[in-house]
Design a protein around this motif. Structure first.
Motif, PDB file in Angstrom:
ATOM      1  N   ALA A  29       0.831  -1.202   0.000  1.00  0.00           N
ATOM      2  CA  ALA A  29       0.000   0.000   0.000  1.00  0.00           C
ATOM      3  C   ALA A  29       0.866   1.252   0.000  1.00  0.00           C
ATOM      4  O   ALA A  29       0.424   2.306  -0.419  1.00  0.00           O
ATOM      5  N   PHE A  30       2.087   1.155   0.477  1.00  0.00           N
ATOM      6  CA  PHE A  30       2.980   2.307   0.459  1.00  0.00           C
ATOM      7  C   PHE A  30       3.498   2.585  -0.947  1.00  0.00           C
ATOM      8  O   PHE A  30       3.860   3.691  -1.258  1.00  0.00           O
ATOM      9  N   ALA A  31       3.560   1.565  -1.786  1.00  0.00           N
ATOM     10  CA  ALA A  31       3.982   1.782  -3.163  1.00  0.00           C
ATOM     11  C   ALA A  31       2.899   2.607  -3.851  1.00  0.00           C
ATOM     12  O   ALA A  31       1.779   2.716  -3.370  1.00  0.00           O
ATOM     13  N   ASP A  32       3.244   3.221  -4.967  1.00  0.00           N
ATOM     14  CA  ASP A  32       2.248   4.022  -5.669  1.00  0.00           C
ATOM     15  C   ASP A  32       1.081   3.145  -6.098  1.00  0.00           C
ATOM     16  O   ASP A  32       1.138   1.919  -6.012  1.00  0.00           O
ATOM     17  N   GLY A  33       0.003   3.743  -6.574  1.00  0.00           N
ATOM     18  CA  GLY A  33      -1.240   3.058  -6.880  1.00  0.00           C
ATOM     19  C   GLY A  33      -1.105   1.774  -7.679  1.00  0.00           C
ATOM     20  O   GLY A  33      -1.916   0.872  -7.540  1.00  0.00           O
ATOM     21  N   ASP A  34      -0.069   1.679  -8.509  1.00  0.00           N
ATOM     22  CA  ASP A  34       0.109   0.470  -9.303  1.00  0.00           C
ATOM     23  C   ASP A  34       0.902  -0.606  -8.564  1.00  0.00           C
ATOM     24  O   ASP A  34       1.203  -1.649  -9.107  1.00  0.00           O
ATOM     25  N   GLY A  35       1.258  -0.338  -7.292  1.00  0.00           N
ATOM     26  CA  GLY A  35       1.993  -1.315  -6.502  1.00  0.00           C
ATOM     27  C   GLY A  35       3.468  -1.392  -6.825  1.00  0.00           C
ATOM     28  O   GLY A  35       4.145  -2.314  -6.404  1.00  0.00           O
ATOM     29  N   VAL A  36       3.982  -0.411  -7.570  1.00  0.00           N
ATOM     30  CA  VAL A  36       5.384  -0.402  -7.975  1.00  0.00           C
ATOM     31  C   VAL A  36       6.077   0.806  -7.355  1.00  0.00           C
ATOM     32  O   VAL A  36       5.563   1.922  -7.399  1.00  0.00           O
ATOM     33  N   TRP A  37       7.235   0.568  -6.783  1.00  0.00           N
ATOM     34  CA  TRP A  37       8.038   1.662  -6.233  1.00  0.00           C
ATOM     35  C   TRP A  37       8.585   2.495  -7.382  1.00  0.00           C
ATOM     36  O   TRP A  37       8.912   1.979  -8.431  1.00  0.00           O
ATOM     37  N   LYS A  38       8.727   3.778  -7.165  1.00  0.00           N
ATOM     38  CA  LYS A  38       9.195   4.703  -8.199  1.00  0.00           C
ATOM     39  C   LYS A  38      10.613   5.196  -7.910  1.00  0.00           C
ATOM     40  O   LYS A  38      10.894   6.376  -7.988  1.00  0.00           O
ATOM     41  N   GLY A  39      11.512   4.315  -7.542  1.00  0.00           N
ATOM     42  CA  GLY A  39      12.905   4.681  -7.302  1.00  0.00           C
ATOM     43  C   GLY A  39      13.225   4.807  -5.828  1.00  0.00           C
ATOM     44  O   GLY A  39      12.355   4.746  -4.960  1.00  0.00           O
ATOM     45  N   GLY A  40      14.515   5.008  -5.567  1.00  0.00           N
ATOM     46  CA  GLY A  40      15.007   5.042  -4.197  1.00  0.00           C
ATOM     47  C   GLY A  40      14.433   6.149  -3.343  1.00  0.00           C
ATOM     48  O   GLY A  40      14.106   5.947  -2.177  1.00  0.00           O
ATOM     49  N   GLU A  41      14.303   7.333  -3.911  1.00  0.00           N
ATOM     50  CA  GLU A  41      13.764   8.457  -3.143  1.00  0.00           C
ATOM     51  C   GLU A  41      12.309   8.190  -2.757  1.00  0.00           C
ATOM     52  O   GLU A  41      11.883   8.487  -1.641  1.00  0.00           O
ATOM     53  N   ASN A  42      11.533   7.586  -3.655  1.00  0.00           N
ATOM     54  CA  ASN A  42      10.142   7.234  -3.398  1.00  0.00           C
ATOM     55  C   ASN A  42      10.037   6.251  -2.232  1.00  0.00           C
ATOM     56  O   ASN A  42       9.228   6.437  -1.321  1.00  0.00           O
ATOM     57  N   VAL A  43      10.881   5.232  -2.237  1.00  0.00           N
ATOM     58  CA  VAL A  43      10.875   4.247  -1.147  1.00  0.00           C
ATOM     59  C   VAL A  43      11.267   4.923   0.162  1.00  0.00           C
ATOM     60  O   VAL A  43      10.623   4.721   1.195  1.00  0.00           O
ATOM     61  N   TYR A  44      12.305   5.751   0.116  1.00  0.00           N
ATOM     62  CA  TYR A  44      12.755   6.426   1.335  1.00  0.00           C
ATOM     63  C   TYR A  44      11.638   7.289   1.921  1.00  0.00           C
ATOM     64  O   TYR A  44      11.365   7.233   3.115  1.00  0.00           O
ATOM     65  N   GLU A  45      10.992   8.083   1.078  1.00  0.00           N
ATOM     66  CA  GLU A  45       9.937   8.973   1.559  1.00  0.00           C
ATOM     67  C   GLU A  45       8.761   8.210   2.145  1.00  0.00           C
ATOM     68  O   GLU A  45       8.194   8.605   3.156  1.00  0.00           O
ATOM     69  N   LYS A  46       8.389   7.114   1.514  1.00  0.00           N
ATOM     70  CA  LYS A  46       7.185   6.398   1.928  1.00  0.00           C
ATOM     71  C   LYS A  46       7.413   5.346   3.004  1.00  0.00           C
ATOM     72  O   LYS A  46       6.460   4.945   3.664  1.00  0.00           O
ATOM     73  N   VAL A  47       8.641   4.880   3.176  1.00  0.00           N
ATOM     74  CA  VAL A  47       8.893   3.835   4.164  1.00  0.00           C
ATOM     75  C   VAL A  47       9.951   4.294   5.174  1.00  0.00           C
ATOM     76  O   VAL A  47       9.653   4.534   6.337  1.00  0.00           O
ATOM     77  N   CYS A  48      11.171   4.439   4.722  1.00  0.00           N
ATOM     78  CA  CYS A  48      12.301   4.716   5.615  1.00  0.00           C
ATOM     79  C   CYS A  48      12.137   6.032   6.376  1.00  0.00           C
ATOM     80  O   CYS A  48      12.373   6.107   7.581  1.00  0.00           O
ATOM     81  N   GLY A  49      11.732   7.055   5.646  1.00  0.00           N
ATOM     82  CA  GLY A  49      11.617   8.382   6.234  1.00  0.00           C
ATOM     83  C   GLY A  49      10.596   8.476   7.342  1.00  0.00           C
ATOM     84  O   GLY A  49      10.684   9.348   8.202  1.00  0.00           O
ATOM     85  N   ARG A  50       9.633   7.570   7.361  1.00  0.00           N
ATOM     86  CA  ARG A  50       8.620   7.604   8.418  1.00  0.00           C
ATOM     87  C   ARG A  50       9.243   7.430   9.806  1.00  0.00           C
ATOM     88  O   ARG A  50       8.701   7.929  10.782  1.00  0.00           O
ATOM     89  N   CYS A  51      10.339   6.745   9.885  1.00  0.00           N
ATOM     90  CA  CYS A  51      11.050   6.611  11.162  1.00  0.00           C
ATOM     91  C   CYS A  51      12.329   7.449  11.185  1.00  0.00           C
ATOM     92  O   CYS A  51      12.597   8.150  12.151  1.00  0.00           O
ATOM     93  N   HIS A  52      13.108   7.362  10.104  1.00  0.00           N
ATOM     94  CA  HIS A  52      14.431   7.979  10.096  1.00  0.00           C
ATOM     95  C   HIS A  52      14.402   9.497   9.931  1.00  0.00           C
ATOM     96  O   HIS A  52      15.428  10.137  10.099  1.00  0.00           O
ATOM     97  N   GLU A  53      13.260  10.067   9.616  1.00  0.00           N
ATOM     98  CA  GLU A  53      13.136  11.520   9.538  1.00  0.00           C
ATOM     99  C   GLU A  53      12.366  12.090  10.721  1.00  0.00           C
ATOM    100  O   GLU A  53      12.148  13.288  10.797  1.00  0.00           O
ATOM    101  N   HIS A  54      11.942  11.222  11.653  1.00  0.00           N
ATOM    102  CA  HIS A  54      11.106  11.677  12.761  1.00  0.00           C
ATOM    103  C   HIS A  54      11.613  11.202  14.119  1.00  0.00           C
ATOM    104  O   HIS A  54      10.822  10.927  15.019  1.00  0.00           O
ATOM    105  N   ASN A  55      12.927  11.076  14.251  1.00  0.00           N
ATOM    106  CA  ASN A  55      13.573  10.749  15.527  1.00  0.00           C
ATOM    107  C   ASN A  55      13.151   9.413  16.129  1.00  0.00           C
ATOM    108  O   ASN A  55      13.237   9.226  17.329  1.00  0.00           O
ATOM    109  N   ILE A  56      12.683   8.493  15.291  1.00  0.00           N
ATOM    110  CA  ILE A  56      12.410   7.136  15.777  1.00  0.00           C
ATOM    111  C   ILE A  56      13.620   6.267  15.480  1.00  0.00           C
ATOM    112  O   ILE A  56      14.101   5.552  16.338  1.00  0.00           O
ATOM    113  N   GLY A  57      14.126   6.369  14.256  1.00  0.00           N
ATOM    114  CA  GLY A  57      15.351   5.680  13.866  1.00  0.00           C
ATOM    115  C   GLY A  57      16.450   6.720  13.704  1.00  0.00           C
ATOM    116  O   GLY A  57      16.184   7.919  13.644  1.00  0.00           O
ATOM    117  N   PRO A  58      17.694   6.289  13.626  1.00  0.00           N
ATOM    118  CA  PRO A  58      18.799   7.253  13.470  1.00  0.00           C
ATOM    119  C   PRO A  58      18.754   7.928  12.102  1.00  0.00           C
ATOM    120  O   PRO A  58      18.201   7.387  11.141  1.00  0.00           O
TER     121      PRO A  58
END
Length: 111
Positions: A29-58
């Motif tokens: 569901a985090f991938a875009d509507g077609d279920g495909v990630w749109k590159g590294g920045e897209n994955v970071y923004e939608k998955v990694c950044g949820r913790c690593h940009e909000h003081n949950i992860g380093p």
């Protein structure tokens, strides 16, 4: 015991553990509507950044972490970092996000 619960690292880890089942259940569901990630920045923004940009992860950006290290930690997990299976993020997309993180500049300082 209350001093242990006041520890911000413990609180972040606890919050991550509570959020993890929701993230995993959301699956692609985090991938875009077609279920495909749109590159590294897209994955970071939608998955990694949820913790690593909000003081949950380093903070990851600006550290020039090697891409193989990032992919190994993402696939296998480390401490509070969950393991992300290939059913959630395919190898190509994982490599793209690892390359993005390893080359990304440090985030701007917050006022």
């Amino acid at each position: 015991m209350s001093s242990l619960l006041d520890n911000s690292a413990v609180k972040r880890t606890f919050a991550a553990c509570l959020a993890l089942p929701l993230v995993v259940l959301a699956g692609t569901a985090f991938a875009d509507g077609d279920g495909v990630w749109k590159g590294g920045e897209n994955v970071y923004e939608k998955v990694c950044g949820r913790c690593h940009e909000h003081n949950i992860g380093p903070v990851l950006k600006g550290r020039q972490l090697p891409a193989p290290y990032i992919t190994a930690v993402a696939r296998n997990g480390l401490r509070a970092m969950p393991a992300w299976p290939a059913s959630f993020i395919d190898d190509k997309s994982l490599q793209q996000v690892a390359d993005y993180i390893s080359k990304a500049p440090a985030p701007a300082a917050k006022p």
